[in-house]
Design a protein around this motif. Structure first.
Motif, PDB file in Angstrom:
ATOM      1  N   ALA A 216      -2.382  -0.813  18.438  1.00  0.00           N
ATOM      2  CA  ALA A 216      -1.000  -1.289  18.420  1.00  0.00           C
ATOM      3  C   ALA A 216      -0.099  -0.398  17.571  1.00  0.00           C
ATOM      4  O   ALA A 216       1.104  -0.350  17.770  1.00  0.00           O
ATOM      5  CB  ALA A 216      -0.944  -2.712  17.889  1.00  0.00           C
ATOM      6  N   ALA A 217      -0.708   0.347  16.614  1.00  0.00           N
ATOM      7  CA  ALA A 217       0.081   1.184  15.700  1.00  0.00           C
ATOM      8  C   ALA A 217      -0.727   2.437  15.371  1.00  0.00           C
ATOM      9  O   ALA A 217      -1.952   2.452  15.520  1.00  0.00           O
ATOM     10  CB  ALA A 217       0.416   0.420  14.420  1.00  0.00           C
ATOM     11  N   TYR A 218      -0.029   3.486  14.913  1.00  0.00           N
ATOM     12  CA  TYR A 218      -0.726   4.737  14.571  1.00  0.00           C
ATOM     13  C   TYR A 218      -1.825   4.470  13.542  1.00  0.00           C
ATOM     14  O   TYR A 218      -2.903   5.062  13.576  1.00  0.00           O
ATOM     15  CB  TYR A 218       0.268   5.751  13.997  1.00  0.00           C
ATOM     16  CG  TYR A 218       1.386   6.141  14.944  1.00  0.00           C
ATOM     17  CD1 TYR A 218       1.139   6.359  16.303  1.00  0.00           C
ATOM     18  CD2 TYR A 218       2.684   6.303  14.479  1.00  0.00           C
ATOM     19  CE1 TYR A 218       2.167   6.725  17.163  1.00  0.00           C
ATOM     20  CE2 TYR A 218       3.718   6.675  15.334  1.00  0.00           C
ATOM     21  CZ  TYR A 218       3.459   6.885  16.672  1.00  0.00           C
ATOM     22  OH  TYR A 218       4.473   7.251  17.514  1.00  0.00           O
ATOM     23  N   GLY A 219      -1.539   3.552  12.612  1.00  0.00           N
ATOM     24  CA  GLY A 219      -2.468   3.283  11.524  1.00  0.00           C
ATOM     25  C   GLY A 219      -3.694   2.493  11.958  1.00  0.00           C
ATOM     26  O   GLY A 219      -4.558   2.204  11.138  1.00  0.00           O
ATOM     27  N   ASP A 220      -3.783   2.145  13.253  1.00  0.00           N
ATOM     28  CA  ASP A 220      -4.962   1.418  13.723  1.00  0.00           C
ATOM     29  C   ASP A 220      -6.174   2.321  13.884  1.00  0.00           C
ATOM     30  O   ASP A 220      -7.300   1.839  14.058  1.00  0.00           O
ATOM     31  CB  ASP A 220      -4.672   0.703  15.051  1.00  0.00           C
ATOM     32  CG  ASP A 220      -3.819  -0.548  14.842  1.00  0.00           C
ATOM     33  OD1 ASP A 220      -3.659  -0.967  13.675  1.00  0.00           O
ATOM     34  OD2 ASP A 220      -3.313  -1.092  15.834  1.00  0.00           O
ATOM     35  N   VAL A 229      -1.409   4.220  21.981  1.00  0.00           N
ATOM     36  CA  VAL A 229      -0.531   3.076  21.728  1.00  0.00           C
ATOM     37  C   VAL A 229       0.550   3.014  22.817  1.00  0.00           C
ATOM     38  O   VAL A 229       0.743   3.973  23.566  1.00  0.00           O
ATOM     39  CB  VAL A 229       0.162   3.196  20.342  1.00  0.00           C
ATOM     40  CG1 VAL A 229      -0.858   3.247  19.211  1.00  0.00           C
ATOM     41  CG2 VAL A 229       1.077   4.424  20.287  1.00  0.00           C
TER      42      VAL A 229
ATOM     43  N   PRO C  74       4.093   6.617   7.440  1.00  0.00           N
ATOM     44  CA  PRO C  74       2.805   6.723   8.122  1.00  0.00           C
ATOM     45  C   PRO C  74       2.189   5.373   8.466  1.00  0.00           C
ATOM     46  O   PRO C  74       1.397   5.289   9.405  1.00  0.00           O
ATOM     47  CB  PRO C  74       1.926   7.491   7.120  1.00  0.00           C
ATOM     48  CG  PRO C  74       2.715   7.667   5.879  1.00  0.00           C
ATOM     49  CD  PRO C  74       4.139   7.310   6.147  1.00  0.00           C
ATOM     50  N   VAL C  76       3.721   2.775   9.744  1.00  0.00           N
ATOM     51  CA  VAL C  76       4.561   1.990  10.658  1.00  0.00           C
ATOM     52  C   VAL C  76       3.707   1.114  11.577  1.00  0.00           C
ATOM     53  O   VAL C  76       2.714   1.575  12.136  1.00  0.00           O
ATOM     54  CB  VAL C  76       5.495   2.915  11.487  1.00  0.00           C
ATOM     55  CG1 VAL C  76       4.720   3.910  12.322  1.00  0.00           C
ATOM     56  CG2 VAL C  76       6.440   2.103  12.363  1.00  0.00           C
ATOM     57  N   THR C  78       1.805  -1.305  10.742  1.00  0.00           N
ATOM     58  CA  THR C  78       0.703  -1.971  10.042  1.00  0.00           C
ATOM     59  C   THR C  78       1.301  -2.963   9.033  1.00  0.00           C
ATOM     60  O   THR C  78       2.492  -3.282   9.108  1.00  0.00           O
ATOM     61  CB  THR C  78      -0.207  -0.942   9.334  1.00  0.00           C
ATOM     62  OG1 THR C  78       0.556  -0.253   8.336  1.00  0.00           O
ATOM     63  CG2 THR C  78      -0.755   0.073  10.321  1.00  0.00           C
ATOM     64  N   GLY C 128       5.750  -0.873  17.697  1.00  0.00           N
ATOM     65  CA  GLY C 128       4.798  -0.654  16.606  1.00  0.00           C
ATOM     66  C   GLY C 128       4.858   0.751  16.040  1.00  0.00           C
ATOM     67  O   GLY C 128       4.135   1.071  15.095  1.00  0.00           O
ATOM     68  N   THR C 129       5.723   1.599  16.593  1.00  0.00           N
ATOM     69  CA  THR C 129       5.734   3.004  16.172  1.00  0.00           C
ATOM     70  C   THR C 129       7.103   3.525  15.740  1.00  0.00           C
ATOM     71  O   THR C 129       7.201   4.656  15.289  1.00  0.00           O
ATOM     72  CB  THR C 129       5.245   3.914  17.327  1.00  0.00           C
ATOM     73  OG1 THR C 129       6.157   3.784  18.421  1.00  0.00           O
ATOM     74  CG2 THR C 129       3.848   3.546  17.777  1.00  0.00           C
TER      75      THR C 129
END
Lengths: 262, 262, 262
Positions: A216-220, A229, C74, C76, C78, C128-129
């Motif tokens: 869902a997000a880059y941080g996943d 995503v 970075p 974003v 989460t 989410g981004t």
């Protein structure tokens, strides 16, 4: 107070030369209170496909009535036409070379004119090399100032506008595929696969022979790892947490992408 | 409604540091409704010749009364003077280091002052390294707000302004020659030969031992081939259709150019 | 006339993609008369330390009440919080990831809210981004339009804000030391040593095993030679007259600097 109409600029002029500033000077000479917003001036030189993608991604986030002046124009000074197009959401101004293809895949044309009324140009004898300054910027400023489309040019057939051949994502039953349509500044790979096709709870993608899990997000993803995503434009996008997907996967423009639904 | 006066900015500060934004913040602190337009911030570091060329190319496209603040200033904090110059078309603000040479070859000075009235500076104790923020931006904003030239400084002799030695094109009977004065973002080679010297119907140029035919637009050459045109600034320019003349001809700054009239 | 409130933007988005233009489009959709000023969009990708330094250097030069929207993010999408902070001088809007550490070392917090009132977002279902477009830009525009901090979010404890570990210069009797905190576009080395610690008439510095004399302006060194000055932000800075100190000294980020008082 009258609501101010925004003019946006999209070119391949770069920012090291004075060309963009000159276009803004011409607009300010018509009305210095017109808000001018840069979409980008770093389109790769003469790359109409990249310009079309960039304008399509951006135009819908501007207020209704905005005038989008786009000048990526390898045919400047030759016989290609100069256009102004009216949409429900605003106006497009620029050369008839396919630049507006992305927008026109999404939005219906209300009217189009060929820019042939020289009284709205900066000069009746425009340069053969800089129509951005002499035709497109002044016409954009006049449209933003309230001049009607019919006064600035002669109406032409919308079906006569040049369109690029831009590949779309393909959905065939449960098979979904497409390609990379854009690589952004962060190295994110943006595809032509609409996010709303990915209705299953769980999916992954394959690009450059690499399988990548959806998130869902880059941080996943773990730092340095790739994740797929639904990007901010509503299309499937491959990114790397804290890095560049283009570099990690050695992937780029037009490379095929396959979705795997689980 | 009072017509808004535009402030333009030209520097070698680049856009990665906050220096340009800081100058705009200082201007907004004096009057946030002043329209500020960037001419360029990517002048090669401390290159006064490039800055002079860029400003000369751009200033005449801005509305009458515009205030051009130019800060390429290797001598910041030393004894070089700080100037504001009034022209018929507007104002120039910046260091007395030759930066305005290009403009002053074209336009007559109405008056010049040395910036010595500290009440129009951001601070009476300016930094020794950033007069753009502390002197030039605030003085430019005050001029745009209507403060008169005589209030912001003491009048000096226009003949005392520092000028660069900039080569001009040469016309000797039917012999026309000059040099490359600027290489732009596209690799176009812009010369110091005025287009109105090329009155014969047919002409070509020789640059870097290569003969190049004259045309009217970039597209008049085959793709990948060079063409000589009268560029948008009114000077002879060598370009490549869909490419870079600088790369193709391996040509650059100050290289000689010879015109062949037919 | 109501004094216009400025919105500034600081991101790592670069200028080649349309992301920055899109944020400005969203702001213009709320109020096209809000002046928007770019601080920088070339922060190295996801480098929160560089963003914190850049914002700290710039924010105090903007008019009182300015709204600084900073998006180097970075995390974003989460769980990291989204914040708006009220200072005496204006507002900060962005992710709770340490980005505001530099400013908060200098300025006292009046109030902080977590951005949880979705009626001030662009959409209740943000991407989410790209929270810059969907949350931070619209919230910044609403603050600039006069919406109160308490309406846009729920108040939280200022001590709960994430802060980075940023080294400060050290003064121990007559011993003064620190490190390079930033390398700018010109290759100037900006340290964390406050200029007002250098009250002795004469001093020099040692960096990268090289002794460098103190001066008042870049031009106080011979061309091509290094000089140490009190830079425009009020901190000790090492520069080269007509060149790059980073290149000449092969010096960069976090390298130690020692002051020698004479």
């Amino acid at each position: 107070m009258m609501k101010k109409i925004v003019v946006t600029l999209l070119t391949d002029f770069g920012l090291s030369d004075p060309y963009v500033g000159i276009m803004k000077g011409v607009i300010a000479g018509i009305d210095p209170s017109i808000p001018v917003i840069d979409i980008s001036h770093d389109i790769p030189a003469q790359n109409i496909y990249a310009a079309s993608y960039c304008l399509k991604s951006a135009y819908k986030y501007f207020p209704e009535g905005s005038v989008h002046v786009a000048v990526v124009d390898p045919g400047v000074g030759t016989v290609r036409r100069a256009l102004a197009i009216e949409l429900a959401s605003g106006f497009l101004v620029g050369p008839d070379n396919g630049l507006f293809s992305g927008v026109l895949m999404k939005d219906r044309i209300k009217a189009v004119v060929e820019l042939d009324n020289k009284s709205y140009w900066r000069t009746e004898t425009p340069s053969g090399t800089f129509h951005g300054r002499d035709i497109f910027a002044p016409v954009g400023a006049h449209l933003a100032s309230g001049v009607s489309l019919r006064r600035i040019g002669s109406e032409i057939d919308p079906d006569s506008i040049m369109l690029l051949d831009i590949p779309a994502g393909v959905k065939d039953g449960s098979s979904i595929s497409g390609c990379i349509e854009h690589v952004d500044h962060f190295g994110n790979l943006i595809t032509n696969i609409p996010g709303d096709w990915l209705t299953k709870r769980s999916w992954s993608v394959v690009v450059a022979d690499t399988g990548i899990e959806g998130g869902a997000a880059y941080g996943d993803a773990a730092p340095g790892r790739a994740v797929a995503v639904i990007g901010s434009h509503g299309f499937l996008e491959i990114a790397v947490n804290g890095g560049s997907a283009a570099s990690l996967l050695n992937a780029g423009w037009r490379m095929p992408v396959q979705v795997v639904l689980k």
